[in-house]
Design a protein around this motif. Structure first.
Motif, short mmCIF file in Angstrom:
data_model
loop_
_atom_site.label_atom_id
_atom_site.label_comp_id
_atom_site.label_asym_id
_atom_site.label_seq_id
_atom_site.Cartn_x
_atom_site.Cartn_y
_atom_site.Cartn_z
N SER A 460 4.69 -5.07 -3.00
CA SER A 460 5.60 -5.63 -2.00
C SER A 460 5.47 -4.91 -0.67
O SER A 460 5.51 -5.54 0.40
CB SER A 460 7.05 -5.55 -2.51
OG SER A 460 7.21 -6.29 -3.71
N GLN A 463 2.29 -6.16 1.09
CA GLN A 463 2.47 -7.48 1.69
C GLN A 463 3.35 -7.42 2.93
O GLN A 463 3.08 -8.09 3.94
CB GLN A 463 3.07 -8.43 0.65
CG GLN A 463 2.12 -8.75 -0.50
CD GLN A 463 2.78 -9.62 -1.55
OE1 GLN A 463 4.00 -9.71 -1.63
NE2 GLN A 463 1.95 -10.27 -2.36
N ALA A 464 4.40 -6.60 2.90
CA ALA A 464 5.28 -6.47 4.06
C ALA A 464 4.53 -5.86 5.25
O ALA A 464 4.69 -6.30 6.40
CB ALA A 464 6.49 -5.62 3.72
N CYS A 465 3.70 -4.85 5.00
CA CYS A 465 2.91 -4.25 6.09
C CYS A 465 1.91 -5.26 6.66
O CYS A 465 1.65 -5.27 7.87
CB CYS A 465 2.17 -3.02 5.58
SG CYS A 465 3.24 -1.63 5.16
N CYS A 473 6.42 -1.59 10.31
CA CYS A 473 6.18 -1.39 8.88
C CYS A 473 6.22 0.07 8.46
O CYS A 473 6.10 0.36 7.27
CB CYS A 473 4.84 -2.01 8.49
SG CYS A 473 3.41 -1.10 9.09
N ILE A 476 8.91 0.79 6.00
CA ILE A 476 8.61 0.20 4.68
C ILE A 476 7.72 1.15 3.89
O ILE A 476 7.95 1.40 2.69
CB ILE A 476 7.95 -1.17 4.86
CG1 ILE A 476 8.90 -2.12 5.59
CG2 ILE A 476 7.53 -1.75 3.52
CD1 ILE A 476 8.27 -3.43 5.97
#
Length: 567
Positions: A460, A463-465, A473, A476
């Motif tokens: 996850s 994918q967020a980065c 990011c 995160i």
């Protein structure tokens, strides 16, 4: 008479006529006499010149040249004209004729002494060269910060002093003294005349340049019995084939190679060349060493150091007008912010001093402004350097060092240290997706089945980065790093799979075939032959290992506890 005049040459300084064979000797005497009378312009010449200049109504001499045979009034008029044409400089070259040049000091008579003292020239600030280049040491006594390598009792120092210099690879961060050490070796060689020293940079040198140097070295060794020391700066810029050019000549001793690099030689230098050279690891300069280097620069510039922490109004008693002072706290700040880079420290000091001098001189030139003190303070240093220099190379040694430190900090369940190394990488310009990929690997390698949710967290985060990028990011990644560091650790799966790989790689002979009862049976014939016979469905792992699922020769092996024979 006309024939005699045609055989004479006119002196461009005193306008006298001389024979062609005597004109060169006369020019030397005339120019020396000019220097003497220039320093004693207020005194009459003690005697006539060696040859009386021929009078002429037309003066062919330039108006900007002082003639020793001019009268005082003419010299005064000449100076006044000169002051309007040229700026006062410490050293000025004046062309007398196309073939003769006179170098001397041209001074404006209307410049007061105090103003000259306040000029940056009095500070020995050289705008043509960086201070780091001007202050480059030329002896080992002036070389600070590498005592473990070239201290008083070290082997390398003895070799350098005895001129028995082996082929070397100097490896260290920027500004630690690699090029300076090579220049010290060159200075020693030139002073004693024991060999030739040639410098090339791999950033602009080609293979043909190297071959030309090697050819000259061969001739020098054969004819003059002198060896050649070749210094290659940034040697990692040469590719593998270019580095192979040195191999036979270093092997036979035609050249002594000294290479400097900021990259790990294990990856950037040919192993064959490494075996013929000694690798010297130079450390990043300590704060104490930086203090010694900066103090030497302060003495060279002629600055006065303000020790202690006096109040601002007391500075007037310590630092006089037209004298540049610097706070000791400002020097300490440079030593800490430069991150062990002497080049950055010296150039930062030069920038701060120059900025202060220009600022104060601009304020003094205003009608309402008078002479002011020039004090370099801590805030001037911080403004010049902005922030600490973060040593990081996304494709070099620091890249691997920092990711290894991050991995080990998370493995050791130290979230505080893990966040620090993450920050070092991201602030140094590292690709956040690279860090996220390593976190995905860490979730299975080090956490594994102890917390299966860690893999979901890592994927996850990746994918967020990928969606939002930097700098959003970074938090995160920080969340994922802290989760990994605090999660329980288990390397059970990691070790078991490594045991499987070791078993396969160490197996002697052909690998065993798959047992019949484990094979696929898509046809009736294959089922009649015994394929897929005895297949049992067991959804739970409750009992001991069922050896029927392994080849017969591996019965009794449990890869979760088994150790390869070579470990």
């Amino acid at each position: 008479m006309a024939e005699n005049e045609s055989n004479t040459v006119k002196c461009p300084v005193c306008a006298g006529d001389f024979e062609p064979g005597r004109i060169n000797a006369h020019l030397d005497e005339c120019l020396q006499s000019n220097d003497v009378h220039h320093h004693t312009a207020d005194q009459e010449p003690s005697g006539p010149p060696s040859k009386k200049p021929r009078t002429s109504t037309t003066d062919t001499r330039p108006s900007a040249v002082f003639s020793v045979f001019q009268t005082r009034s003419k010299v005064t008029d000449q100076k006044q004209n000169l002051a309007s044409l040229v700026t006062c400089k410490e050293s000025t070259e004046v062309s007398v004729s196309p073939n003769v040049k006179v170098t001397g000091k041209l001074e404006c008579p209307d410049v007061p002494a105090a103003s000259a003292a306040s000029s940056p020239k009095a500070l020995r600030l050289n705008n043509d060269k960086p201070l780091a280049e001007v202050m480059r040491p030329s002896t080992l006594e002036e070389y600070f910060g590498q005592n473990k390598l070239i201290g008083e009792q070290t082997l390398l120092r003895s070799l350098l002093q005895s001129q028995e210099i082996p082929s070397l690879i100097l490896w260290g961060p920027p500004g630690c003294g690699k090029t300076t050490l090579a220049h010290i070796i060159a200075s020693s060689i030139k002073k004693k005349g024991t060999g030739r020293f040639i410098t090339l940079s791999a950033t602009n040198a080609s293979t043909n340049d190297v071959r030309e140097v090697i050819k000259q070295a061969q001739n020098e060794l054969r004819l003059c019995k002198r060896k050649t020391v070749l210094f290659i700066d940034e040697i990692h810029r040469f590719n593998k084939s270019q580095q192979d050019t040195f191999l036979p000549h270093v092997e036979c001793g035609t050249i002594t190679l000294i290479g400097a690099t900021t990259e790990n030689p294990s990856f950037q230098v040919n192993s064959a060349l490494l075996s013929r050279c000694r690798v010297l690891v130079l450390e990043r300069l300590s704060v104490e060493a930086m203090g010694l280097i900066l103090r030497r620069a302060v003495d060279f510039l002629g600055l006065q150091v303000l020790n202690g922490d006096p109040v601002e109004q007391d500075y007037s008693e310590i630092c006089s007008e037209f004298q540049v002072c610097i706070e000791q706290k400002a020097l300490d700040t440079v030593a800490h912010l430069c991150d062990g880079d002497a080049r950055a420290a010296l150039n930062g000091l030069q920038l701060a001093v120059q900025a202060c001098v220009v600022q104060v001189r601009a304020a003094s030139s205003k009608p309402s402004g008078g002479p002011q003190q020039i004090i370099v303070r801590e805030q001037h240093i911080k403004e010049g350097l902005q922030r600490s220099h973060i040593l990081y190379d996304k494709a070099g040694e620091e890249h691997y060092n920092c990711i290894s430190a991050l991995h080990k900090s998370m493995r050791g369940s130290e979230p505080n240290a893990a966040l620090y190394w993450l920050g070092r990488m991201l602030e140094g310009g590292e690709d956040p997706l690279y860090v996220a990929r390593r976190l995905v690997r860490f979730a299975s390698e080090d956490i594994g089945l102890a917390d299966p949710v860690a893999l979901t967290q890592a994927v996850s985060a990746f994918q967020a980065c990928h969606f939002i990028g930097m700098p959003e990011c970074e938090v995160i990644l920080a969340q994922c790093v802290v989760y990994m560091a605090r999660a329980p650790k288990s390397v059970e799966v990691y070790k078991a799979y490594n045991n499987v790989k070791a078993c396969l790689r160490n197996h002697q002979g052909p690998l065993p075939s798959v047992p019949l009862h484990l094979r696929n049976a898509p046809t009736k014939l294959m089922k009649n032959l015994g394929y897929a016979k005895g297949y049992k469905y067991n959804p739970d792992f409750n009992g001991p290992v069922d050896q029927e699922y392994l080849p017969e020769e591996l019965h009794g092996v449990n890869f979760f506890t088994w150790m390869p024979s070579n470990q």
